[in-house]
Design a protein around this motif. Structure first.
Motif, mmCIF file in Angstrom:
data_model
loop_
_atom_site.group_PDB
_atom_site.id
_atom_site.type_symbol
_atom_site.label_atom_id
_atom_site.label_comp_id
_atom_site.label_asym_id
_atom_site.label_seq_id
_atom_site.Cartn_x
_atom_site.Cartn_y
_atom_site.Cartn_z
ATOM 1 N N ASN A 37 0.839 -1.199 0.000
ATOM 2 C CA ASN A 37 0.000 0.000 0.000
ATOM 3 C C ASN A 37 0.880 1.258 0.000
ATOM 4 O O ASN A 37 0.956 1.979 0.991
ATOM 5 C CB ASN A 37 -0.934 -0.023 1.214
ATOM 6 N N ASN A 38 1.542 1.487 -1.113
ATOM 7 C CA ASN A 38 2.402 2.651 -1.320
ATOM 8 C C ASN A 38 2.012 3.295 -2.646
ATOM 9 O O ASN A 38 1.196 2.756 -3.394
ATOM 10 C CB ASN A 38 3.879 2.254 -1.394
ATOM 11 N N ASN A 39 2.654 4.397 -2.955
ATOM 12 C CA ASN A 39 2.510 4.965 -4.295
ATOM 13 C C ASN A 39 3.058 3.961 -5.298
ATOM 14 O O ASN A 39 4.063 3.287 -5.024
ATOM 15 C CB ASN A 39 3.304 6.268 -4.428
ATOM 16 N N PRO A 40 2.445 3.861 -6.464
ATOM 17 C CA PRO A 40 2.967 2.939 -7.476
ATOM 18 C C PRO A 40 4.444 3.176 -7.786
ATOM 19 O O PRO A 40 5.204 2.218 -7.983
ATOM 20 C CB PRO A 40 2.083 3.203 -8.692
ATOM 21 N N SER A 41 4.854 4.423 -7.813
ATOM 22 C CA SER A 41 6.263 4.696 -8.123
ATOM 23 C C SER A 41 7.176 4.183 -7.012
ATOM 24 O O SER A 41 8.276 3.680 -7.289
ATOM 25 C CB SER A 41 6.481 6.194 -8.346
ATOM 26 N N THR A 42 6.733 4.272 -5.771
ATOM 27 C CA THR A 42 7.531 3.751 -4.652
ATOM 28 C C THR A 42 7.716 2.246 -4.802
ATOM 29 O O THR A 42 8.833 1.731 -4.665
ATOM 30 C CB THR A 42 6.851 4.076 -3.310
ATOM 31 N N ASN A 43 6.628 1.551 -5.091
ATOM 32 C CA ASN A 43 6.713 0.100 -5.272
ATOM 33 C C ASN A 43 7.589 -0.262 -6.469
ATOM 34 O O ASN A 43 8.382 -1.210 -6.407
ATOM 35 C CB ASN A 43 5.319 -0.500 -5.451
ATOM 36 N N PHE A 44 7.460 0.498 -7.541
ATOM 37 C CA PHE A 44 8.267 0.247 -8.735
ATOM 38 C C PHE A 44 9.753 0.357 -8.406
ATOM 39 O O PHE A 44 10.544 -0.531 -8.751
ATOM 40 C CB PHE A 44 7.896 1.238 -9.850
ATOM 41 N N TRP A 45 10.156 1.420 -7.733
ATOM 42 C CA TRP A 45 11.571 1.621 -7.447
ATOM 43 C C TRP A 45 12.088 0.636 -6.404
ATOM 44 O O TRP A 45 13.245 0.214 -6.460
ATOM 45 C CB TRP A 45 11.850 3.072 -7.067
ATOM 46 N N LYS A 46 11.228 0.227 -5.475
ATOM 47 C CA LYS A 46 11.626 -0.819 -4.533
ATOM 48 C C LYS A 46 11.867 -2.133 -5.276
ATOM 49 O O LYS A 46 12.833 -2.844 -4.993
ATOM 50 C CB LYS A 46 10.547 -1.016 -3.453
ATOM 51 N N LEU A 47 10.981 -2.401 -6.236
ATOM 52 C CA LEU A 47 11.134 -3.622 -7.026
ATOM 53 C C LEU A 47 12.413 -3.563 -7.861
ATOM 54 O O LEU A 47 13.162 -4.543 -7.943
ATOM 55 C CB LEU A 47 9.925 -3.840 -7.930
ATOM 56 N N GLU A 48 12.663 -2.439 -8.474
ATOM 57 C CA GLU A 48 13.869 -2.292 -9.295
ATOM 58 C C GLU A 48 15.120 -2.533 -8.452
ATOM 59 O O GLU A 48 16.037 -3.256 -8.863
ATOM 60 C CB GLU A 48 13.911 -0.894 -9.923
ATOM 61 N N LYS A 49 15.161 -1.980 -7.259
ATOM 62 C CA LYS A 49 16.303 -2.163 -6.360
ATOM 63 C C LYS A 49 16.440 -3.628 -5.953
ATOM 64 O O LYS A 49 17.537 -4.186 -5.928
ATOM 65 C CB LYS A 49 16.139 -1.280 -5.123
ATOM 66 N N ARG A 50 15.314 -4.250 -5.663
ATOM 67 C CA ARG A 50 15.316 -5.652 -5.251
ATOM 68 C C ARG A 50 15.809 -6.550 -6.384
ATOM 69 O O ARG A 50 16.626 -7.452 -6.180
ATOM 70 C CB ARG A 50 13.905 -6.040 -4.816
ATOM 71 N N ILE A 51 15.317 -6.326 -7.598
ATOM 72 C CA ILE A 51 15.754 -7.141 -8.739
ATOM 73 C C ILE A 51 17.249 -6.946 -8.988
ATOM 74 O O ILE A 51 17.974 -7.912 -9.251
ATOM 75 C CB ILE A 51 14.924 -6.822 -9.998
ATOM 76 N N HIS A 52 17.716 -5.731 -8.873
ATOM 77 C CA HIS A 52 19.142 -5.452 -9.057
ATOM 78 C C HIS A 52 19.971 -6.263 -8.060
ATOM 79 O O HIS A 52 21.037 -6.787 -8.415
ATOM 80 C CB HIS A 52 19.412 -3.956 -8.906
ATOM 81 N N HIS A 53 19.477 -6.395 -6.847
ATOM 82 C CA HIS A 53 20.165 -7.186 -5.825
ATOM 83 C C HIS A 53 20.053 -8.688 -6.129
ATOM 84 O O HIS A 53 21.039 -9.422 -6.089
ATOM 85 C CB HIS A 53 19.575 -6.875 -4.445
ATOM 86 N N ASP A 54 18.833 -9.141 -6.442
ATOM 87 C CA ASP A 54 18.584 -10.570 -6.636
ATOM 88 C C ASP A 54 19.270 -11.146 -7.868
ATOM 89 O O ASP A 54 19.589 -12.334 -7.893
ATOM 90 C CB ASP A 54 17.077 -10.840 -6.740
ATOM 91 N N ILE A 55 19.508 -10.345 -8.860
ATOM 92 C CA ILE A 55 20.106 -10.845 -10.099
ATOM 93 C C ILE A 55 21.532 -11.362 -9.870
ATOM 94 O O ILE A 55 22.044 -12.161 -10.640
ATOM 95 C CB ILE A 55 20.065 -9.772 -11.206
#
Length: 102
Positions: A37-55
């Motif tokens: 339950n965040n702004n879509p942009s907040t979730n998007f950037w959290k996801l981008e950071k997470r994928i960058h780490h997980d890759i």
């Protein structure tokens, strides 16, 4: 330590399955992150950071070399990609070596 042909073939056949299982887990975590339950942009950037780490995880991408089998198995275990039960079909040489480091 020398890797037997049996263990090498088994590892090469199981690794893609382990990675698929791990990436399915990651996908579920990504969906949960996107549904926060965040702004879509907040979730998007959290996801981008997470994928960058997980890759960088061996569960996503790993160089496959016979000489690295033991270290790779430990890396997969440390990253939570596999557990001790996933090694049940490996030879005693492999499981004993892994057990010494666990």
């Amino acid at each position: 330590m020398e890797v037997s042909d049996y263990d090498w073939r088994l590892y090469k056949s199981l690794l893609p399955k382990w990675q698929e299982r791990y990436m399915a887990k990651l996908n579920k975590e990504y969906i949960a992150l996107l549904n926060e339950n965040n702004n879509p942009s907040t979730n998007f950037w959290k996801l981008e950071k997470r994928i960058h780490h997980d890759i960088k995880s061996p569960g996503v991408a790993i160089d496959v070399r016979r000489s690295d089998l033991f270290v790779d198995i430990l890396s997969l275990m440390n990253a939570g990609v596999i557990n001790r039960e996933d090694l049940a079909d490996f030879s005693r040489d492999v499981t004993d070596w892994i057990d010494r480091f666990l």
